[in-house]
Design an enzyme around this catalytic site. Structure first.
Site, PDB file in Angstrom:
ATOM      1  N   ASP A  61      29.112 -59.940   8.785  1.00 39.23           N
ATOM      2  CA  ASP A  61      29.169 -59.004   9.919  1.00 39.23           C
ATOM      3  C   ASP A  61      30.396 -58.109   9.781  1.00 39.23           C
ATOM      4  O   ASP A  61      31.284 -58.379   8.979  1.00 39.23           O
ATOM      5  CB  ASP A  61      29.166 -59.744  11.265  1.00 39.23           C
ATOM      6  CG  ASP A  61      30.100 -60.924  11.255  1.00 39.23           C
ATOM      7  OD1 ASP A  61      31.202 -60.810  10.671  1.00 39.23           O
ATOM      8  OD2 ASP A  61      29.746 -61.975  11.819  1.00 39.23           O
ATOM      9  N   ASP A  79      33.450 -56.255  11.811  1.00 43.40           N
ATOM     10  CA  ASP A  79      34.217 -56.150  13.044  1.00 43.40           C
ATOM     11  C   ASP A  79      35.139 -54.952  12.969  1.00 43.40           C
ATOM     12  O   ASP A  79      35.661 -54.609  11.911  1.00 43.40           O
ATOM     13  CB  ASP A  79      35.043 -57.424  13.266  1.00 43.40           C
ATOM     14  CG  ASP A  79      34.160 -58.659  13.433  1.00 43.40           C
ATOM     15  OD1 ASP A  79      32.996 -58.488  13.844  1.00 43.40           O
ATOM     16  OD2 ASP A  79      34.625 -59.770  13.136  1.00 43.40           O
ATOM     17  N   ASP A 109      44.738 -65.319  12.023  1.00 48.25           N
ATOM     18  CA  ASP A 109      45.036 -66.653  11.494  1.00 48.25           C
ATOM     19  C   ASP A 109      45.596 -66.633  10.060  1.00 48.25           C
ATOM     20  O   ASP A 109      46.720 -67.042   9.808  1.00 48.25           O
ATOM     21  CB  ASP A 109      43.825 -67.583  11.619  1.00 48.25           C
ATOM     22  CG  ASP A 109      42.505 -66.962  11.168  1.00 48.25           C
ATOM     23  OD1 ASP A 109      42.518 -65.832  10.638  1.00 48.25           O
ATOM     24  OD2 ASP A 109      41.459 -67.615  11.334  1.00 48.25           O
TER      25      ASP A 109
HETATM   26  P1  ATP Z   1      33.250 -65.018   8.529  1.00 52.74           P
HETATM   27  O1  ATP Z   1      33.076 -64.307   7.262  1.00 52.74           O
HETATM   28  O2  ATP Z   1      32.754 -66.402   8.471  1.00 52.74           O
HETATM   29  O3  ATP Z   1      32.752 -64.253   9.719  1.00 52.74           O
HETATM   30  P2  ATP Z   1      35.774 -64.328   9.602  1.00 52.74           P
HETATM   31  O4  ATP Z   1      37.164 -64.474   9.075  1.00 52.74           O
HETATM   32  O5  ATP Z   1      35.265 -62.933   9.769  1.00 52.74           O
HETATM   33  O6  ATP Z   1      34.826 -65.177   8.688  1.00 52.74           O
HETATM   34  P3  ATP Z   1      35.351 -64.532  12.408  1.00 52.74           P
HETATM   35  O7  ATP Z   1      35.198 -65.747  13.251  1.00 52.74           O
HETATM   36  O8  ATP Z   1      34.252 -63.555  12.319  1.00 52.74           O
HETATM   37  O9  ATP Z   1      35.717 -65.080  10.968  1.00 52.74           O
HETATM   38  O10 ATP Z   1      36.683 -63.831  12.906  1.00 52.74           O
HETATM   39  C1  ATP Z   1      37.007 -62.483  12.626  1.00 52.74           C
HETATM   40  C2  ATP Z   1      38.514 -62.321  12.473  1.00 52.74           C
HETATM   41  O11 ATP Z   1      39.171 -62.662  13.700  1.00 52.74           O
HETATM   42  C3  ATP Z   1      39.138 -63.206  11.414  1.00 52.74           C
HETATM   43  O12 ATP Z   1      39.085 -62.639  10.132  1.00 52.74           O
HETATM   44  C4  ATP Z   1      40.573 -63.334  11.921  1.00 52.74           C
HETATM   45  O13 ATP Z   1      41.325 -62.193  11.574  1.00 52.74           O
HETATM   46  C5  ATP Z   1      40.394 -63.348  13.415  1.00 52.74           C
HETATM   47  N1  ATP Z   1      40.276 -64.715  13.952  1.00 52.74           N
HETATM   48  C6  ATP Z   1      39.131 -65.421  14.126  1.00 52.74           C
HETATM   49  N2  ATP Z   1      39.368 -66.620  14.640  1.00 52.74           N
HETATM   50  C7  ATP Z   1      40.694 -66.702  14.814  1.00 52.74           C
HETATM   51  C8  ATP Z   1      41.573 -67.698  15.321  1.00 52.74           C
HETATM   52  N3  ATP Z   1      41.111 -68.870  15.733  1.00 52.74           N
HETATM   53  N4  ATP Z   1      42.897 -67.421  15.348  1.00 52.74           N
HETATM   54  C9  ATP Z   1      43.379 -66.235  14.924  1.00 52.74           C
HETATM   55  N5  ATP Z   1      42.608 -65.270  14.433  1.00 52.74           N
HETATM   56  C10 ATP Z   1      41.288 -65.475  14.381  1.00 52.74           C
HETATM   57 MG    MG Z   2      33.381 -62.329  10.692  1.00 51.26          MG
END
Ligand code: ATP
Ligand code: MG
Length: 451
Positions: free
Chosen positions: A64, A66, A143
């Site tokens: 996805d 963001d 994170d």
């Molecule tokens: P995926 O590819 O599985 O979606 P992702 O890193 O994009 O992995 P998401 O849950 O979509 O994970 O989160 C988007 C972004 O938001 C992350 O890349 C990170 O920068 C931030 N983020 C998500 N969860 C947290 C958290 N618990 N604490 C701090 N930052 C977070």
């Molecule tokens: Mg994501």
């Protein structure tokens, strides 16, 4: 609510220009590009952020996209007709394009340490967080360093505030800031470390790993619904086997799936084989774009404990049906205190388990009744995964695989009207269907069906 952004120093800021990275607009979804351009044209800063930038830099397709911006959610809403605002803990805008949703988040600030403004901290955990900030602040509250890079739609550069590029080069997962503080703020970050390390094949930095032993127990108090979501991402995201191994190696399995950890700790090699094969099959299905069900997977993870408890009670003289019903109930109840598995899934899990002993009852009526059960297919796939439990179990799986290929009348004539259980020496030899060639000396000649 719109507080003045505080300045944070991000000495590592590195601006990587278009000719020095591999992100191309061709790999960014049209919907995300439209959101980025629209915000930018309206005078706001607009960046692709987080996992999407990370994955694009690694050369893989993000799941996805963001967006981060300095426009507030209300301002975003004014720009897009197809926009709704969601969330309380984090207020976000969702811009909807058919099946695709682009999540647009306003830069989030660090706020006051004492919990003023619209950030609320309880026992070191963030419970509400709606303080808008600068891009620098937004970066440092993420994170991992590899998750804090911003793709700028105005000049196609990547802004790397905390050294994420370096980590991608080193193939390492490092937290932003002090690991212990970051895990205390949000213990689920420990699971995110596991999942991202598994998914992206990265090493978890020693400093990020060190607090797991001491802080792992914080996961027990994390919201069970969130742990369910995170479990699905770990196990049904296409990297289940690897996630399971990393979770176990990091010592975190026991906080999430205590019954699984207990059964594995008893040295149950058959359960280990079942779990690994179950996860391998799931990963393969995800890779082929097939559907996967959480129920089957959780049934796999918890089977060892269900079976052992049922056998224990039966050994102590309990009625078979009652022993199985009690064991499933107990294991599900315990598990749901940690990971909130919705009722519709626990129901299916229980069915899969409760059908297992029925595979051992090889009598005419019972065999046909079991085959007609709506959950027969899943329960049979599960039976095949149990092959390593014993030779008898392997043969039972083969027997059922073969029985399903026989014409009904042929099968019926081979089955006793009444009789004992499989393993009592009462298992009928089912002959091959007339069209099939019989293997010399083979008693059933069939191979277990694939799951
Ligand atoms: P995926 O590819 O599985 O979606 P992702 O890193 O994009 O992995 P998401 O849950 O979509 O994970 O989160 C988007 C972004 O938001 C992350 O890349 C990170 O920068 C931030 N983020 C998500 N969860 C947290 C958290 N618990 N604490 C701090 N930052 C977070
Ligand atoms: Mg994501």
């Amino acid at each position: 609510m719109n507080l003045q952004p505080r300045t944070v120093t991000t000495p590592a800021l590195r601006i990587v220009s278009r000719d020095q990275h591999i992100i191309s607009r061709r790999n960014i979804s049209k919907a995300a590009l439209r959101v980025l351009y629209r915000l930018n044209e309206a005078g706001y800063a607009a960046y692709l952020v987080g996992g999407a930038v990370r994955d694009l830099l690694l050369g893989t397709q993000p799941k996805d996209f963001d967006v981060a911006t300095n426009a507030t959610p209300d301002e975003v809403k004014k720009l897009f007709r197809n926009c709704r605002l969601i969330g309380r803990r984090f207020r976000l805008a969702h811009v909807v394009f058919g099946p695709e949703i682009i999540e647009v988040a306003t830069f989030r600030g660090l706020g006051d340490e004492d919990g003023e403004g619209d950030r609320h901290i309880v026992d070191g955990r963030i419970v509400r967080d709606n303080i808008w900030g600068s891009i620098e602040e937004d970066a440092v509250r993420r994170d991992f360093r590899i998750n804090a890079m911003y793709y700028d739609i105005s000049d196609f550069s990547v802004r790397d505030y905390v050294g994420g590029m370096q980590d991608l080069e080193d193939r390492v997962l490092r937290l932003i800031g002090d690991p212990e503080t970051r895990y205390r703020e949000d213990p689920v970050r420990m699971l995110r470390a596991v999942r991202l390390a598994a998914k992206l094949d990265l090493r978890i930095d020693a400093a990020a790993m060190a607090p797991f032993a001491a802080l792992g127990p914080l996961l027990i108090e994390a919201a069970p619904a969130r742990l369910f979501d995170e479990s699905l991402k770990m196990f049904l995201g296409g990297h289940g086997v690897k996630s399971f191994h990393v979770l176990e190696q990091c010592g975190l399995l026991k906080f999430l799936f205590p019954a699984t950890a207990r059964a594995l700790a008893r040295g149950d090699q058959a359960l280990r084989a079942l779990v690994e094969r179950g996860l391998e099959n799931t990963d393969a299905r995800v890779a082929e774009g097939k559907s996967v069900t959480p129920a089957f997977l959780f049934a796999v993870l918890l089977w060892g404990e269900v079976r052992d408890q049922a056998h224990l009670a039966i050994g102590q003289g309990a009625d078979d049906n009652e022993a199985w019903a009690r064991a499933t109930d107990k294991v599900v109840t315990e598990q749901c205190q940690r990971v909130a598995i919705p009722r519709r899934f626990t129901f299916t899990m229980e069915e899969i388990w409760l059908l297992q002993p029925r595979f051992e009852q090889i009598q005419r009526k019972r065999v046909f009744r079991l085959m007609a059960h709506p959950r027969f297919r899943a329960a049979f796939d599960f039976l095949l995964l149990r092959a390593d439990e014993s030779m008898a179990m392997r043969e039972l799986g083969q027997w059922w695989a073969h029985a399903q290929q026989l014409p009904q009348d042929v099968l019926a004539s081979a089955l006793p009207v009444s009789g004992g259980k499989a393993g009592d020496g009462a298992m009928p030899v089912v002959k091959s269907a007339p069209r099939r060639r019989r293997r010399a000396g083979g008693k059933s000649g069939s191979k277990p069906g694939s799951t």
